[in-house]
Design an enzyme around this catalytic site. Structure first.
Site, PDB file in Angstrom:
ATOM      1  N   CYS A   9       0.863  -1.191   0.000  1.00  0.00           N
ATOM      2  CA  CYS A   9       0.000   0.000   0.000  1.00  0.00           C
ATOM      3  C   CYS A   9       0.892   1.231   0.000  1.00  0.00           C
ATOM      4  O   CYS A   9       2.084   1.135  -0.333  1.00  0.00           O
ATOM      5  CB  CYS A   9      -0.999  -0.021   1.170  1.00  0.00           C
ATOM      6  SG  CYS A   9      -0.260   0.060   2.806  1.00  0.00           S
ATOM      7  N   ASN A  12       2.234   1.482   4.351  1.00  0.00           N
ATOM      8  CA  ASN A  12       2.557   0.209   5.032  1.00  0.00           C
ATOM      9  C   ASN A  12       2.233   0.264   6.529  1.00  0.00           C
ATOM     10  O   ASN A  12       2.906  -0.368   7.344  1.00  0.00           O
ATOM     11  CB  ASN A  12       4.032  -0.207   4.806  1.00  0.00           C
ATOM     12  CG  ASN A  12       4.343  -1.644   5.213  1.00  0.00           C
ATOM     13  OD1 ASN A  12       5.464  -1.963   5.584  1.00  0.00           O
ATOM     14  ND2 ASN A  12       3.384  -2.525   5.146  1.00  0.00           N
ATOM     15  N   CYS A  14      -1.538   0.886   7.367  1.00  0.00           N
ATOM     16  CA  CYS A  14      -2.987   0.629   7.499  1.00  0.00           C
ATOM     17  C   CYS A  14      -3.434  -0.610   6.734  1.00  0.00           C
ATOM     18  O   CYS A  14      -3.783  -1.630   7.327  1.00  0.00           O
ATOM     19  CB  CYS A  14      -3.796   1.836   7.029  1.00  0.00           C
ATOM     20  SG  CYS A  14      -3.551   3.303   8.032  1.00  0.00           S
ATOM     21  N   ARG A  15      -3.434  -0.533   5.400  1.00  0.00           N
ATOM     22  CA  ARG A  15      -4.030  -1.617   4.608  1.00  0.00           C
ATOM     23  C   ARG A  15      -3.144  -2.844   4.445  1.00  0.00           C
ATOM     24  O   ARG A  15      -3.577  -3.978   4.693  1.00  0.00           O
ATOM     25  CB  ARG A  15      -4.434  -1.083   3.224  1.00  0.00           C
ATOM     26  CG  ARG A  15      -5.565  -0.076   3.270  1.00  0.00           C
ATOM     27  CD  ARG A  15      -5.717   0.678   1.962  1.00  0.00           C
ATOM     28  NE  ARG A  15      -4.579   1.555   1.726  1.00  0.00           N
ATOM     29  CZ  ARG A  15      -4.364   2.265   0.638  1.00  0.00           C
ATOM     30  NH1 ARG A  15      -5.230   2.179  -0.355  1.00  0.00           N
ATOM     31  NH2 ARG A  15      -3.321   3.056   0.525  1.00  0.00           N
ATOM     32  N   SER A  16      -1.897  -2.641   3.977  1.00  0.00           N
ATOM     33  CA  SER A  16      -1.071  -3.828   3.682  1.00  0.00           C
ATOM     34  C   SER A  16      -0.689  -4.636   4.925  1.00  0.00           C
ATOM     35  O   SER A  16      -0.570  -5.866   4.811  1.00  0.00           O
ATOM     36  CB  SER A  16       0.152  -3.475   2.832  1.00  0.00           C
ATOM     37  OG  SER A  16       1.008  -2.563   3.473  1.00  0.00           O
ATOM     38  N   ASP A 123      -8.187   4.025   1.122  1.00  0.00           N
ATOM     39  CA  ASP A 123      -7.216   4.322   2.176  1.00  0.00           C
ATOM     40  C   ASP A 123      -7.978   4.829   3.404  1.00  0.00           C
ATOM     41  O   ASP A 123      -8.622   5.881   3.338  1.00  0.00           O
ATOM     42  CB  ASP A 123      -6.250   5.399   1.656  1.00  0.00           C
ATOM     43  CG  ASP A 123      -5.087   5.603   2.598  1.00  0.00           C
ATOM     44  OD1 ASP A 123      -5.209   5.213   3.788  1.00  0.00           O
ATOM     45  OD2 ASP A 123      -4.065   6.140   2.159  1.00  0.00           O
TER      46      ASP A 123
HETATM   47  P1  4NP Z   1      -1.838   2.873   4.058  1.00  0.00           P
HETATM   48  O1  4NP Z   1      -2.420   4.251   4.601  1.00  0.00           O
HETATM   49  O2  4NP Z   1      -1.271   3.163   2.683  1.00  0.00           O
HETATM   50  O3  4NP Z   1      -3.033   1.976   4.004  1.00  0.00           O
HETATM   51  O4  4NP Z   1      -0.792   2.418   5.057  1.00  0.00           O
HETATM   52  C1  4NP Z   1      -1.614   5.399   4.724  1.00  0.00           C
HETATM   53  C2  4NP Z   1      -0.958   5.644   5.897  1.00  0.00           C
HETATM   54  C3  4NP Z   1      -0.174   6.776   6.030  1.00  0.00           C
HETATM   55  C4  4NP Z   1      -0.057   7.655   4.973  1.00  0.00           C
HETATM   56  C5  4NP Z   1      -0.698   7.379   3.786  1.00  0.00           C
HETATM   57  C6  4NP Z   1      -1.476   6.253   3.653  1.00  0.00           C
HETATM   58  N1  4NP Z   1       0.706   8.829   5.111  1.00  0.00           N
HETATM   59  O5  4NP Z   1       0.695   9.662   4.185  1.00  0.00           O
HETATM   60  O6  4NP Z   1       1.389   9.015   6.123  1.00  0.00           O
END
Ligand code: 4NP
Length: 156
Positions: A9, A12, A14-16, A123
């Site tokens: 994702c 790294n 939340c989703r992955s 997201d």
């Molecule tokens: P993820 O979500 O891609 O599902 O881990 C996010 C977590 C943090 C950020 C972006 C997406 N960020 O910009 O910090």
């Protein structure tokens, strides 16, 4: 050598990490290795987001020992399958591929349940609290299908 699967994702956190925990729980560990990475570098070395940890816990999975890392070109050699959460992750990862074999390893994770519809895992980072439950449900359904296919394909 185990079959290696990478979940990707943006952050790294939340989703992955959820996708990694869910798919790993559906596969025998002696044959399959599941990892995750982010296309971005903000959360390298961080534990998953608290909301992902608690959503996993509610569903009987412990993901709190995972550590964020950034996707790199070397992952194309290490991993047999690369599942991305959304079309933006897809473009970022494909952009780093150096040949068609590497490109062919990359799939949108929800293609497993919505083939050819280009559906993203949203997201949940800036969204509402129940976004994590929705993400969990989508990933669980997709990983169920992915696990069945992997086990069938790598069964001898
Ligand atoms: P993820 O979500 O891609 O599902 O881990 C996010 C977590 C943090 C950020 C972006 C997406 N960020 O910009 O910090």
């Amino acid at each position: 050598m185990p079959v290696k699967i990478l979940m990707v994702c943006l952050g790294n956190i939340c989703r992955s990490p959820l996708a990694e925990g869910i798919l790993a729980s559906k596969l025998p560990t002696e044959k399959f290795l599941v990892d995750s990475a982010g296309t971005g570098s903000w959360h390298v070395g961080h534990a998953p987001d608290k909301r992902s940890i608690s959503t996993a816990k509610k569903n009987g999975l412990d993901i709190c020992n995972q550590k964020g890392r950034q996707f790199s070109r070397a992952d194309f050699d290490t991993f047999d399958y690369i599942f991305v959460m959304d079309s933006s992750n897809y473009n970022d990862v494909i952009h780093l591929a150096q040949n068609e074999t590497q490109k062919a390893k990359v799939q949108l994770i929800l293609d497993a349940i919505f083939p050819d519809e280009n559906v993203d895992v949203p997201d949940p980072y800036y969204g509402m609290a129940n976004g994590f439950d929705q993400v969990y449900k989508m990933l669980d359904e997709a990983c169920e299908v992915i696990a069945e296919r992997l086990i069938a394909k790598h069964s001898e």
